[in-house]
Design an enzyme around this catalytic site. Structure first.
Site, PDB file in Angstrom:
ATOM      1  N   HIS A  20      15.731   5.536   1.726  1.00 32.53           N
ATOM      2  CA  HIS A  20      15.126   5.378   3.047  1.00 32.53           C
ATOM      3  C   HIS A  20      15.439   4.021   3.682  1.00 32.53           C
ATOM      4  O   HIS A  20      14.779   3.614   4.633  1.00 32.53           O
ATOM      5  CB  HIS A  20      13.613   5.585   2.948  1.00 32.53           C
ATOM      6  CG  HIS A  20      13.249   6.976   2.513  1.00 32.53           C
ATOM      7  ND1 HIS A  20      12.139   7.267   1.745  1.00 32.53           N
ATOM      8  CD2 HIS A  20      13.877   8.165   2.729  1.00 32.53           C
ATOM      9  CE1 HIS A  20      12.090   8.569   1.516  1.00 32.53           C
ATOM     10  NE2 HIS A  20      13.140   9.128   2.098  1.00 32.53           N
ATOM     11  N   PRO A  74       0.804  -1.228   0.000  1.00 32.64           N
ATOM     12  CA  PRO A  74       0.000   0.000   0.000  1.00 32.64           C
ATOM     13  C   PRO A  74       0.830   1.267   0.000  1.00 32.64           C
ATOM     14  O   PRO A  74       1.928   1.315   0.549  1.00 32.64           O
ATOM     15  CB  PRO A  74      -0.828  -0.106   1.291  1.00 32.64           C
ATOM     16  CG  PRO A  74      -0.041  -1.020   2.176  1.00 32.64           C
ATOM     17  CD  PRO A  74       0.629  -1.992   1.260  1.00 32.64           C
ATOM     18  N   ASP A  75       0.283   2.279  -0.643  1.00 32.88           N
ATOM     19  CA  ASP A  75       0.892   3.597  -0.682  1.00 32.88           C
ATOM     20  C   ASP A  75       0.472   4.357   0.573  1.00 32.88           C
ATOM     21  O   ASP A  75      -0.706   4.559   0.818  1.00 32.88           O
ATOM     22  CB  ASP A  75       0.401   4.328  -1.935  1.00 32.88           C
ATOM     23  CG  ASP A  75       0.946   5.743  -2.044  1.00 32.88           C
ATOM     24  OD1 ASP A  75       1.604   6.206  -1.094  1.00 32.88           O
ATOM     25  OD2 ASP A  75       0.696   6.375  -3.078  1.00 32.88           O
ATOM     26  N   PHE A  76       1.439   4.777   1.362  1.00 34.06           N
ATOM     27  CA  PHE A  76       1.139   5.470   2.621  1.00 34.06           C
ATOM     28  C   PHE A  76       0.218   6.671   2.422  1.00 34.06           C
ATOM     29  O   PHE A  76      -0.624   6.971   3.248  1.00 34.06           O
ATOM     30  CB  PHE A  76       2.440   5.960   3.256  1.00 34.06           C
ATOM     31  CG  PHE A  76       3.088   4.940   4.139  1.00 34.06           C
ATOM     32  CD1 PHE A  76       3.882   5.342   5.191  1.00 34.06           C
ATOM     33  CD2 PHE A  76       2.919   3.588   3.918  1.00 34.06           C
ATOM     34  CE1 PHE A  76       4.503   4.401   6.019  1.00 34.06           C
ATOM     35  CE2 PHE A  76       3.522   2.654   4.724  1.00 34.06           C
ATOM     36  CZ  PHE A  76       4.317   3.055   5.778  1.00 34.06           C
ATOM     37  N   ARG A  77       0.420   7.393   1.322  1.00 35.01           N
ATOM     38  CA  ARG A  77      -0.281   8.668   1.191  1.00 35.01           C
ATOM     39  C   ARG A  77      -1.473   8.630   0.239  1.00 35.01           C
ATOM     40  O   ARG A  77      -2.048   9.666  -0.071  1.00 35.01           O
ATOM     41  CB  ARG A  77       0.704   9.755   0.747  1.00 35.01           C
ATOM     42  CG  ARG A  77       1.685  10.075   1.844  1.00 35.01           C
ATOM     43  CD  ARG A  77       2.820  10.961   1.401  1.00 35.01           C
ATOM     44  NE  ARG A  77       3.736  11.197   2.502  1.00 35.01           N
ATOM     45  CZ  ARG A  77       4.645  10.327   2.911  1.00 35.01           C
ATOM     46  NH1 ARG A  77       4.769   9.164   2.318  1.00 35.01           N
ATOM     47  NH2 ARG A  77       5.429  10.609   3.929  1.00 35.01           N
ATOM     48  N   ASN A 110      11.485   3.692  -1.683  1.00 38.05           N
ATOM     49  CA  ASN A 110      10.830   2.529  -1.078  1.00 38.05           C
ATOM     50  C   ASN A 110      11.803   1.719  -0.233  1.00 38.05           C
ATOM     51  O   ASN A 110      13.007   1.699  -0.493  1.00 38.05           O
ATOM     52  CB  ASN A 110      10.214   1.642  -2.158  1.00 38.05           C
ATOM     53  CG  ASN A 110       9.159   2.386  -2.965  1.00 38.05           C
ATOM     54  OD1 ASN A 110       8.515   3.296  -2.456  1.00 38.05           O
ATOM     55  ND2 ASN A 110       8.995   2.008  -4.218  1.00 38.05           N
ATOM     56  N   ASP A 151      11.072  -1.649   0.489  1.00 36.59           N
ATOM     57  CA  ASP A 151      10.622  -3.040   0.368  1.00 36.59           C
ATOM     58  C   ASP A 151      11.625  -3.974  -0.291  1.00 36.59           C
ATOM     59  O   ASP A 151      11.432  -5.194  -0.297  1.00 36.59           O
ATOM     60  CB  ASP A 151       9.295  -3.102  -0.400  1.00 36.59           C
ATOM     61  CG  ASP A 151       9.341  -2.321  -1.709  1.00 36.59           C
ATOM     62  OD1 ASP A 151      10.244  -2.564  -2.525  1.00 36.59           O
ATOM     63  OD2 ASP A 151       8.464  -1.455  -1.908  1.00 36.59           O
TER      64      ASP A 151
END
Length: 241
Positions: A122, A34-37, A105, A107
C-alpha cells in the site's frame, strides 16, 4: 501451551531456509500506530466524513485540503520506532533466512528496522511526489506545509500511498506472489486478512509450513500448521532471534 507453540515456531524458523513474512496493522500497533479497524481504531471515530471516504482517490481530488487535514493528523507517525517484531525480521533477513517482508502497512517501520527486501503493498508515507512535475518530497514537507502541500512548481504533492479506488502496484504484486510461492515457511502476522486483494496473496503459497500470529481469528487459521493468538511483538521477543 503458549510456550510449546513458541517452541514449535522457533524450530520451524531454525529449520527453514526461505521464510516470507506477510504482515498487517497489528505489527505496528506495538509501536504506537493505531489499527484502523480495531475497536478503538480510526474507523470507529467520528468525522465529518467516514475515514474510508476521506482516504479515497476521489476525495483526495475533490476535497484536497480536507484530505490533508485528516492525513497529517491521523496517519503520520514520524517518531514511531520499530518494535521486536520489526527488529527480529531484519535480523533474520541479515542471516539469509528471511527472503521478503510483504506488508500492508505504510509506516516504513520495516525499513527503519533494517529490512531491505520490503514489499510495501500500500505504499509508504515516507515517499511523496509532485503530481505536476514528479519531483520527490519528504514526509516532513507534508507535515510542515500550511494547508495543501505544494511543490516549487505549484503542483500538489501526493503521498505515495494506495488510496481507496486506486490499484495496487503491479510490480509489487508480482514480486509478492513470487516470494510467497517460493517460500517454505510463510508467517502471517498482525492481520485479519480482511483487505483484498492483499489478503488473496496467500492462495499462492505452496510451501509446507504456514504460521498465523494474530490476536483475533483469521480465515487462514483453519489451514495453518500453527496459530498463535498473541501480540506479535511478544511472540518475536520470546523467540529470541
Amino acid at each position: 501451551m503458549e510456550e510449546e507453540k513458541i517452541g514449535r515456531l522457533r524450530k520451524l524458523v531454525a529449520e527453514s531456509e526461505n521464510i516470507v513474512f506477510f504482515g498487517g496493522a497489528g505489527v505496528s500497533t506495538e509501536s504506537g500506530i493505531p489499527d484502523f479497524r480495531s475497536q478503538d481504531g480510526l474507523y470507529r471515530q467520528q468525522y465529518d466524513y467516514p475515514p474510508e471516504t476521506i482516504i479515497s482517490h476521489g476525495f483526495f481530488l475533490s476535497h484536497t485540503a480536507e484530505f490533508f487535514r485528516f492525513y497529517k493528523a491521523k496517519m503520520l507517525f514520524p517518531d514511531a520506532a520499530p518494535n521486536p517484531c520489526h527488529l527480529a525480521l531484519a535480523r533474520l533477513e541479515e542471516e539469509g533466512k528471511l527472503k521478503a517482508v510483504i506488508t500492508q502497512n505504510i509506516d516504513g517501520l520495516h525499513r527503519k528496522a533494517g529490512s531491505k527486501n520490503v514489499l510495501e503493498l500500500h505504499g509508504s508515507v515516507w515517499r511523496n511526489f509532485c503530481m505536476k512535475c514528479g519531483k520527490a518530497h519528504t514526509m516532513y514537507e507534508i507535515i510542515d506545509a500550511e494547508g495543501i502541500p505544494r511543490c516549487d512548481c505549484g503542483g500538489v504533492i501526493k503521498p505515495d500511498v494506495v488510496l481507496y479506488e486506486e490499484n495496487l502496484d503491479e510490480g509489487i504484486l508480482h514480486a509478492s506472489v513470487k516470494a510467497i510461492a517460493d517460500a517454505d515457511l510463510l508467517i502471517v502476522g498482525g492481520t485479519s486478512l480482511a483487505v483484498y486483494p492483499a489478503a488473496g496473496l496467500l492462495q499462492f503459497f505452496r510451501g509446507e509450513h504456514l504460521v498465523v500470529i494474530n490476536k483475533t481469528p483469521t480465515p487462514a487459521d483453519c489451514s495453518a500448521e500453527l496459530v498463535l493468538s498473541l501480540p506479535i511483538g511478544e511472540v518475536f521477543s520470546r523467540l529470541g532471534f
